[in-house]
Design an enzyme around this catalytic site. Structure first.
Site, PDB file in Angstrom:
ATOM      1  N   LYS A   1       0.844  -1.205   0.000  1.00  0.00           N
ATOM      2  CA  LYS A   1       0.000   0.000   0.000  1.00  0.00           C
ATOM      3  C   LYS A   1       0.876   1.250   0.000  1.00  0.00           C
ATOM      4  CE  LYS A   1      -0.242  -0.230   5.044  1.00  0.00           C
ATOM      5  NZ  LYS A   1      -1.027  -0.747   6.188  1.00  0.00           N
TER       6      LYS A   1
ATOM      7  N   TYR B   1      17.009  31.414   5.366  1.00  0.00           N
ATOM      8  CA  TYR B   1      15.839  32.200   5.753  1.00  0.00           C
ATOM      9  C   TYR B   1      15.891  32.598   7.220  1.00  0.00           C
ATOM     10  CZ  TYR B   1      13.265  31.256   1.433  1.00  0.00           C
ATOM     11  OH  TYR B   1      12.864  31.197   0.133  1.00  0.00           O
TER      12      TYR B   1
HETATM   13  C1  PLP Z   1      -0.224  -1.710   6.886  1.00  0.00           C
HETATM   14  C2  PLP Z   1      -0.772  -2.991   7.338  1.00  0.00           C
HETATM   15  C3  PLP Z   1       0.050  -4.120   7.502  1.00  0.00           C
HETATM   16  C4  PLP Z   1       1.541  -4.045   7.383  1.00  0.00           C
HETATM   17  O1  PLP Z   1       2.057  -3.591   8.604  1.00  0.00           O
HETATM   18  P1  PLP Z   1       3.629  -3.467   8.879  1.00  0.00           P
HETATM   19  O2  PLP Z   1       3.716  -3.031  10.281  1.00  0.00           O
HETATM   20  O3  PLP Z   1       4.128  -2.441   7.918  1.00  0.00           O
HETATM   21  O4  PLP Z   1       4.222  -4.791   8.627  1.00  0.00           O
HETATM   22  C5  PLP Z   1      -0.553  -5.328   7.802  1.00  0.00           C
HETATM   23  N1  PLP Z   1      -1.884  -5.421   7.965  1.00  0.00           N
HETATM   24  C6  PLP Z   1      -2.704  -4.360   7.858  1.00  0.00           C
HETATM   25  C7  PLP Z   1      -4.155  -4.529   8.078  1.00  0.00           C
HETATM   26  C8  PLP Z   1      -2.184  -3.105   7.546  1.00  0.00           C
HETATM   27  O5  PLP Z   1      -2.995  -2.049   7.467  1.00  0.00           O
END
Ligand code: PLP
Length: 367
Positions: A30, A255
Site C-alpha cells: 500500500k 531564511y
Molecule cells: C499496513 C498494514 C500491515 C503491514 O504492517 P507493517 O507493520 O508495515 O508490517 C498489515 N496489515 C494491515 C491490516 C495493515 O494495514
C-alpha cells in the site's frame, strides 16, 4: 539519489518466509510500497514467489492490476465505498470487509450479479480502527445465508502493539482472534486466517496462522525495535551538492538569518528540501556524510534546498560539485533517524518525495 535495493527486499521476504514455517507470506505494498514503488517492489516480490498483495484503496489496487501478473491475489484493506462492488468484482479484487453493512453490500452484490466473488473479513480485536466488533462477528456467524453469500476466503485482524514484545494486548488479541477463528472454521472449512504484520511475525508461531502480512520489515524497518535489526537495509539517500561557497566574512545562513557561520567557513548547498519530505526524513537539524566525514545542516531547510556546514573538510571548492551528501545510509539508519527525529520508519519512507532521482538495484532473482 534515492537508491532502492530490490534484492534486499527479496531477501527480506525470503527471510520472513523462513521464519513463518508453514504460513504464506503476502506483501503489503500500500501507499506505493511505503513510497518505494509498488510496481518495482511488487514485481520483485512476485519473482521470489509472493502471490498475495495488500493495498489500501481500490485505486491503488486497480492500478496494480495493470502491473502485477494476472495470477496475483489482490486485497483492498481500507474498506469499500458503496457502489464500488461491481468494479471490485470485475477486476477480481478482494475487499477486506470491515463492517456489517459492507458485508451486507458484498453479499447483495454477489446475489445481484450472480457471482461468487471472494471477500476477506476483518475483526477488531483491540486496534479499534477497521473491523467488525466481536459481537457483530458472532451475529454474522449465526446467519449462514449471509455468510455464504459473502464468500469469505480470509479472516483477519490487526495487532496494535506488536512492536512491543511484552505488551499484554498481543496475547489478548491473539486469544480473541483464535476464538473467532474457532467459531467460523466449522462453517467454512477452507477459510484461511491472518493476524501478523511485520512485528507480529516476530512474536512467535502462535501469531502466524496461514498468512503473514509484512510491510515495514520488507523495506528494512526494524520489526523488533531496540534489538538488532534482522532485516537488510533497503533505502539509501544522498543529496547532490549544487553549490559550494566560502564565506569571505561572518554571514548568516538561510531564511530568517537564524544561524551565522564565521569567516572562512564552507557551506554546501544540496538539492532537497521540505518539498521532498526531507524534514520528515532527516529532521530539521540533519546530519550527513560527505567523503566519509560527518557534516551537519546549518540554518533553516528551504523548500528545494538545504545547507550543510562542510568547514571540517577543509578547503574544497568546486571539486565538490556533482558529489553528494549521504543522509540515509548504514550509519544514518531508519531506526537512528526515527529515534532522533521522534518519527517512525514508516513516516520516513512514505515521506520520500517524488523528485529524488531514483535508482533501483535489480533483484537478485529473475523470472
Ligand atoms: C499496513 C498494514 C500491515 C503491514 O504492517 P507493517 O507493520 O508495515 O508490517 C498489515 N496489515 C494491515 C491490516 C495493515 O494495514
Amino acid at each position: 539519489m534515492l537508491t532502492i535495493d530490490l534484492a534486499a527486499i527479496q531477501s527480506n521476504w525470503l527471510k520472513l518466509q523462513s521464519i513463518g514455517t508453514g504460513a504464506k507470506v503476502a506483501g503489503v505494498i500500500k501507499a506505493n510500497a511505503y513510497g518505494l514503488g509498488a510496481d518495482q517492489v511488487g514485481n520483485a516480490l512476485y519473482t521470489v514467489g509472493c502471490r498475495e498483495f495488500f493495498f489500501a484503496s481500490i485505486d491503488e489496487a486497480l492500478a496494480a492490476r495493470g502491473f502485477l501478473p494476472p495470477d496475483t491475489i489482490i486485497y483492498v484493506l481500507g474498506g469499500i465505498r458503496a457502489g464500488d462492488e461491481s468494479l471490485l468484482i470485475e477486476s477480481n479484487l478482494i475487499p477486506v470487509l470491515c463492517s456489517l453493512s459492507a458485508v451486507n453490500r458484498w453479499a447483495k452484490a454477489n446475489t445481484n450479479f450472480g457471482s461468487n466473488a471472494s471477500s476477506a473479513i476483518k475483526i477488531n480485536t483491540g486496534m479499534t480502527r477497521f473491523g467488525l466488533d466481536v459481537r457483530e462477528f458472532e451475529l454474522l456467524c449465526s446467519d449462514k445465508t449471509l455468510l455464504l453469500a459473502t464468500h469469505p476466503v480470509l479472516l483477519m485482524s490487526h495487532l496494535a502493539c506488536a512492536d512491543e514484545r511484552d505488551h499484554p494486548l498481543n496475547l489478548h488479541q491473539l486469544n480473541l482472534f483464535s476464538n473467532c477463528a474457532q467459531l467460523m472454521l466449522p462453517l467454512l472449512p477452507n477459510l484461511r486466517f491472518s493476524l501478523a504484520n511485520s512485528s507480529g511475525i516476530f512474536l512467535g508461531d502462535k501469531w502466524h496462522f496461514d498468512l503473514l502480512r509484512p510491510g515495514a520489515a520488507l523495506y528494512g524497518i526494524n520489526p523488533v525495535p531496540n534489538t538488532p535489526n534482522p532485516m537488510l537495509p533497503v533505502v539509501h539517500l544522498s543529496l547532490p551538492i549544487v553549490q559550494v561557497r566560502k564565506l569571505e566574512a561572518e554571514a548568516a545562513i538561510g531564511y530568517c538569518s537564524s544561524v551565522a557561520l564565521p569567516e572562512g567557513a564552507f557551506v554546501a548547498v544540496v538539492a532537497g528540501g521540505y518539498a521532498d519530505g526531507l524534514h520528515r526524513t532527516v529532521g530539521l537539524q540533519a546530519e550527513g556524510y560527505l567523503n566519509g566525514q560527518l557534516v551537519k545542516t546549518v540554518g533553516r531547510m528551504s523548500m528545494d534546498s538545504t545547507m550543510f556546514d562542510i568547514s571540517a573538510l577543509g578547503v574544497l571548492g568546486d571539486q565538490l560539485l556533482g558529489q553528494s551528501i549521504e543522509v540515509i545510509n548504514s550509519s544514518l539508519s531508519l531506526e537512528y533517524l526515527s529515534k532522533k527525529n521522534n518519527s517512525l520508519g514508516y513516516e520516513i519512507l512514505t515521506s520520500l518525495g517524488a523528485r529524488y532521482q531514483r535508482e533501483y538495484l535489480a533483484g537478485a532473482y529473475h523470472v
